[in-house]
Write an enzyme that holds these catalytic residues in place. Structure first.
Site, PDB file in Angstrom:
ATOM      1  NE  ARG A   1     -33.159  34.087  20.945  1.00 24.14           N
ATOM      2  CZ  ARG A   1     -32.035  34.206  21.656  1.00 24.14           C
ATOM      3  NH1 ARG A   1     -30.907  33.734  21.168  1.00 24.14           N
ATOM      4  NH2 ARG A   1     -32.052  34.775  22.834  1.00 24.14           N
TER       5      ARG A   1
ATOM      6  CG  MET B   1     -27.575  33.881   8.737  1.00 26.90           C
ATOM      7  SD  MET B   1     -28.864  32.836   8.124  1.00 26.90           S
ATOM      8  CE  MET B   1     -28.890  31.520   9.278  1.00 26.90           C
TER       9      MET B   1
ATOM     10  NE  ARG C   1      -2.261   1.323 -10.255  1.00 25.16           N
ATOM     11  CZ  ARG C   1      -2.972   1.847  -9.260  1.00 25.16           C
ATOM     12  NH1 ARG C   1      -2.641   1.580  -8.005  1.00 25.16           N
ATOM     13  NH2 ARG C   1      -4.009   2.621  -9.508  1.00 25.16           N
TER      14      ARG C   1
ATOM     15  NE  ARG D   1      -2.954  -2.092 -14.214  1.00 28.22           N
ATOM     16  CZ  ARG D   1      -3.037  -0.820 -13.861  1.00 28.22           C
ATOM     17  NH1 ARG D   1      -4.211  -0.219 -13.850  1.00 28.22           N
ATOM     18  NH2 ARG D   1      -1.973  -0.157 -13.492  1.00 28.22           N
TER      19      ARG D   1
ATOM     20  CB  SER E   1     -11.690  -4.525 -12.058  1.00 24.77           C
ATOM     21  OG  SER E   1     -11.334  -3.655 -11.012  1.00 24.77           O
TER      22      SER E   1
ATOM     23  N   GLY F   1     -11.921   0.834 -13.588  1.00 24.05           N
ATOM     24  CA  GLY F   1     -10.765   1.691 -13.323  1.00 24.05           C
ATOM     25  C   GLY F   1     -11.262   3.122 -13.374  1.00 24.05           C
TER      26      GLY F   1
ATOM     27  CG  ASN G   1      -7.793   6.097 -10.475  1.00 24.07           C
ATOM     28  OD1 ASN G   1      -8.623   6.509  -9.674  1.00 24.07           O
ATOM     29  ND2 ASN G   1      -6.827   5.256 -10.140  1.00 24.07           N
TER      30      ASN G   1
HETATM   31  C1  PEP Z   1      -7.791   3.271 -12.907  1.00 21.73           C
HETATM   32  O1  PEP Z   1      -7.582   3.799 -13.990  1.00 21.73           O
HETATM   33  O2  PEP Z   1      -8.757   3.535 -12.178  1.00 21.73           O
HETATM   34  C2  PEP Z   1      -6.829   2.283 -12.387  1.00 21.73           C
HETATM   35  C3  PEP Z   1      -7.087   1.613 -11.279  1.00 21.73           C
HETATM   36  O3  PEP Z   1      -5.667   2.129 -13.071  1.00 21.73           O
HETATM   37  P1  PEP Z   1      -4.436   3.139 -12.911  1.00 21.73           P
HETATM   38  O4  PEP Z   1      -4.739   4.084 -11.824  1.00 21.73           O
HETATM   39  O5  PEP Z   1      -3.250   2.301 -12.636  1.00 21.73           O
HETATM   40  O6  PEP Z   1      -4.404   3.767 -14.274  1.00 21.73           O
HETATM   41 MG    MG Z   2      -6.107   2.939 -15.322  1.00 20.29          MG
END
Ligand code: PEP
Ligand code: MG
Length: 902
Positions: free
Chosen positions: A98, A109, A582, A637, A786, A788, A790
């Site tokens: 096995r 498998m 935002r 922001r 902070s 960001g 993204n």
């Molecule tokens: C980021 O860029 O992580 C962010 C929080 O700002 P936004 O998504 O509004 O650009």
């Molecule tokens: Mg941003």
């Protein structure tokens, strides 16, 4: 060779030599068989060939030196222990071979049973079974069939076909109606099939059978289905499988034999009690194949009370030993119980929470361990309403599960129509090719959002997640025609007003209304269900574990919210402040006209008038939010997106102007707007005039926002409340940018707050790679950072966050360039390194610098662990992810303090 290599690698372990912690080496099955053996449970004797042997075989294409001899030695000792020899014509030992990898890969498998049977030992087996010829020949034909299929790649249908022929000649559909002679005939037929496909006779030498079966199990690690499964489950490709050689025991020796599977608790709900199935007079594969119907395990009590009681005792013992839900496989051979497998059992999200709570009550684990055993992904699953898919609903399309949940409603194609229908009390699904900030009202009004373009970080996805609203994005089988108010998918045409259902977890789209159930866990977080006073075991357990996570965690959890309603909900969900408010949404709707005035202003006076008109509106927004968050920090922001995002699209304006001119209407304003849009056009707006750059270029814009924030804080304080504003400057790449904004902001704040006692912090986002790399300088001008993440991911990788996920991430995932989208879970090696550098250099320059993260990663379980480890002060995420972040921050804290007992 041996002289140069005195310590030969150990490739084979007797069950008595291993234990449950050796899964890397012995695989899950082997390690747990060893554990049960050492607990003194009735496990058929055997041995395990290690994953190391498999890896060596897969790299070199041959068995490593020493393996054959070690197998021989272990086989001999097994034969001694059993008092039988493999292939002995009078009294044969039979074994199963096995697979068993570190991570369970069910059915992926190979397994070969009854190894050791041949033309002579089949008679010996019959004698062993008290003259049961039928059983012996049935076992032999099973060996040829399995061996042929898995070891020699003989097409399985040929064996099945031969079996069907014999059954139809006999006029039956049931295998059990075949007698010993029929099965002897079947063995002949199978041997012919084997010889035809392999060009050789079925091997009669048992040791050759064994070696070939072991090799086949090694090879099955790289079978196509195993590779696919590993990719899907993110199991590393280089682990290899162990091979277990186990003495055969038979559940098909008559009515006092049988086989079964069981769980020590209900893996679906977590409820206490034994859950299992039993099939008398059968082997394990019959249960899996569903040839006959199983009976509930409880019925075994009537059939064989001794075995039943023994089994219950063993299950209780296993739970106590593993301190967790176990699943098991067992066989009863003529009234003797044998344990064939155990492992910590898989379970649903609800069961995970319920069982963790029960085990604490039972004193088997402590609360740290309970917290360790659940996770944020499970909690998130429990928070979404879900479809009751008990009827057959077929999905017509599948997009990206962008924001989980289940929603049904009438299809609408415009924001305005969504608002209209919602006002009439209808549930609506807003369907767009992709959404933009103008769709916000429609998104708020809708039950769910469905787009044919865009990935997990598209506008629709991010905004929907922020609202906790169901969203399926990038369902590219949909052909959306907004002007015609319909979409087509396959042969279906869906018009405005038709009902669809979307599942934001699976990304599936259904026609018609699929019924939805609400989540009791959300009711609990909303304060609608009292955890101390409910008989809902899930809610009680979630409450208990969340309370422990809150006590354990070091990271604070804030929320991303830009309305009072979102702020209030996030607070109920446990947010300890706002990490990102935002402000751009505050410039939409009715206020768009003021933004247009600002953009078109021909001189200082016009611009100042437009800003002056915006000021009280902004102030009112902030007052609402500060009131909701009374006393908790609120990071506001300053405006971030390029201003032309607030103007109508170029094409639309051009058409409007042309049509109006044709009609001879006054088009001065539209022409001015069109000219402005043309003037402001950017090839790469995400890298253009946005963030702090706007504040430095448009006089008075940031000043108006700073004034509105400070005035709002003072107003709240004068009303007896508390406001803790933190002003955050976006897209900073150089300290000079921040210093310039800061100087003006400080002047305004000083003027507004006077002696009110209001304190306003000024800090920056770290979302441009240069900011991360010069964090030491930037910290001189910032009271907080902070991250960001993204934008940091967008700019760190050079990936346009609005385009790439739908465009090519599928290929990157397929190639293993990443295991998960870096927009979803932080890329710790690259983007995460930027975070780490900025955190270290920022704190070195300014001890006590407050550090948080407000990108989407703030609510992602794995990323939360990373941010904990880097030493941030808080994560900030959408309201619905706040409980997930609280839980994971707690888990991260217990993991790193070493109190994790597993
Ligand atoms: C980021 O860029 O992580 C962010 C929080 O700002 P936004 O998504 O509004 O650009
Ligand atoms: Mg941003």
């Amino acid at each position: 060779m041996a002289a140069h290599d005195p310590v030969e690698q150990k490739y084979v372990y007797d069950f008595a030599e291993g234990n449950k912690d050796l899964k890397d080496l012995l695989g899950g099955k082997g390690a747990n068989l060893a554990e049960m053996t050492n607990l003194g449970l009735p496990v058929p004797p055997g041995f395990t060939i290690t994953t190391e042997a498999c890896k060596a075989y897969l790299t070199t294409g041959r068995e490593p030196d020493g393996l054959a001899a070690q197998i021989e030695a272990h086989l001999e000792s097994l034969e001694r222990e059993m008092g039988r020899r493999l292939g002995d014509p009078d009294d044969p030992l039979l074994v199963s071979v096995r697979s068993g990898a570190k991570f369970s890969m069910p059915g992926m498998m190979e397994t070969v049973l009854n190894v050791g049977l041949n033309d002579r030992s089949v008679i010996g087996l019959s004698n062993q079974a008290g003259g049961n010829d039928r059983f012996a020949w049935d076992s032999y034909r099973r060996l040829i069939q399995m061996f042929g299929k898995t070891v020699c790649e003989v097409p399985g249908e040929e064996f099945e076909h031969a079996l069907d022929e014999i059954k139809s000649a006999k006029g039956t559909h049931n295998d059990l109606d075949l007698d010993a002679d029929d099965l002897r005939g079947l063995v002949d037929a199978y041997k012919k099939i084997f010889a035809k496909h392999t060009g050789r006779e079925f091997p009669q030498e048992p040791r050759e059978q064994l070696d070939l079966a072991i090799r086949a199990v090694f090879d099955s690690w790289n079978a196509e289905r195993a590779i696919l499964y590993r990719r899907q489950e993110r199991i590393p490709a280089d682990l290899g499988t162990a091979v277990n050689v186990v003495t055969m025991v038979f559940g098909n020796l008559g009515p006092d034999s049988g086989t079964g599977v069981a769980f020590t608790r209900d893996p679906g709900s977590g409820a206490q009690g034994i859950y299992g199935d039993y099939l008398a007079n059968a082997q394990g594969e019959d249960v899996v194949a569903g040839i006959r119907n199983t009976v509930p395990l409880q019925e075994l009590e009537q059939l064989d009370k001794t075995s039943y009681d023994q089994l219950l005792g063993i299950m209780a013992r296993l739970e106590e030993h593993y301190k967790d839900l176990c699943d098991i496989e067992f066989t009863i051979e003529r009234g003797k119980l044998w344990m064939l497998q155990t492992r910590v059992g898989k379970r649903t999200a609800a069961a995970a929470f319920v069982i963790a709570g029960q085990l604490v009550d039972e004193g088997l684990i402590d609360l740290d361990e309970a917290l360790h055993r659940v996770n944020g992904a499970q909690l998130a699953q429990l928070m979404f309403p879900r479809f009751q898919l008990d009827h057959e609903f077929e999905a017509v399309a599948k997009g990206i599960g962008a924001s989980p949940g289940a929603a049904s409603g009438k299809v609408v194609f415009t924001s305005a129509r969504a608002v209209e229908l919602a006002a009439e009390g209808e549930s609506v699904i807003l369907v767009r090719r992709e959404t933009n900030p103008d769709d916000l009202n429609g998104m708020i009004a809708a039950q769910g959002i469905l787009t044919s373009r865009g990935g997990k970080t598209s506008h629709a996805a991010v905004v929907a997640r922020g609202m906790g609203k169901t969203c399926v994005s990038g369902a590219d089988e949909l052909d959306v025609n907004v002007p015609a108010k319909r979409f087509t998918v396959g042969d279906h045409v869906v018009n405005e007003g038709d009902v669809v259902s979307i599942d934001g977890t699976t990304g599936k789209v259904y026609l018609g209304e699929v019924p939805v159930m609400p989540s009791e866990v959300v009711q609990y977080f909303e304060g609608e269900l009292d955890p101390e006073n409910t008989d809902d075991a899930l809610v009680r357990s979630v409450h208990r574990i969340m309370t422990h996570a809150d006590a354990a965690r070091r990271l604070r959890v804030r929320t991303n919210a830009d309305t009072g309603a979102d702020a209030a909900r996030a607070r109920r969900f446990g947010a300890e402040g706002i990490g990102l408010c935002r402000t751009e949404h505050m410039f939409l709707g009715d206020r768009r006209e003021l933004v247009e005035r600002l953009i078109l202003a021909s001189g200082d006076k016009e611009r100042e008038d437009a800003l002056a008109a915006l000021l009280p509106l902004q102030r009112a927004d902030f007052i609402e939010i500060f009131r909701e968050m009374d006393g908790l920090p609120v990071t506001v922001r300053l405006i971030d997106p390029p201003l032309h995002e607030f103007l109508p699209p170029l094409e639309q304006l051009a058409v409007n102007v042309a049509v109006a001119q044709e009609r001879g209407e006054d088009v001065a304003k539209e022409e001015a707007l069109l000219a402005a849009v043309r003037r402001m056009h950017e090839e790469n707006p995400m890298l253009g005039l946005r963030g702090v750059r706007l504040g430095l270029v448009i006089p008075g814009l940031f000043a108006m926002q700073v004034r509105a924030i400070a005035e709002a804080a003072v107003a709240v304080v004068r009303d007896g409340g508390t406001a803790c504003p933190e002003i955050m400057v976006p897209l900073v790449g150089a300290v000079q940018e921040l210093e310039t904004v800061r100087t003006e902001a400080e002047r305004i704040i000083a003027e507004v707050v006077g002696d009110s006692g209001v304190e306003v912090l000024i800090g920056t986002m770290i979302e441009v790679p240069r900011a991360a790399l010069t964090a030491g300088q930037i910290a001189e001008a910032a009271e907080f950072f902070s991250f960001g993440t993204n934008d940091l991911t967008q700019m760190g990788w050079g990936f346009s966050r609005d385009d790439v996920e739908g465009a090519f991430f599928w290929r990157y995932l397929e190639l293993g360039i990443f295991g998960i989208s870096p927009f979803e879970s932080i890329d710790t090696d690259g983007v995460g390194r930027l975070v780490r550098i900025a955190a270290e250099e920022g704190r070195a320059a300014r001890p006590g610098l407050k550090l948080g993260v407000c990108g989407e990663h703030g609510g992602d379980p794995d990323s939360v662990h990373f941010f904990h480890e880097v030493g941030l002060d808080y994560v900030s995420c959408s309201p619905f992810r706040v409980p997930v972040a609280r839980l994971e921050a707690g888990r991260a804290a217990i993991t790193t303090t070493g109190s994790d007992s597993r």
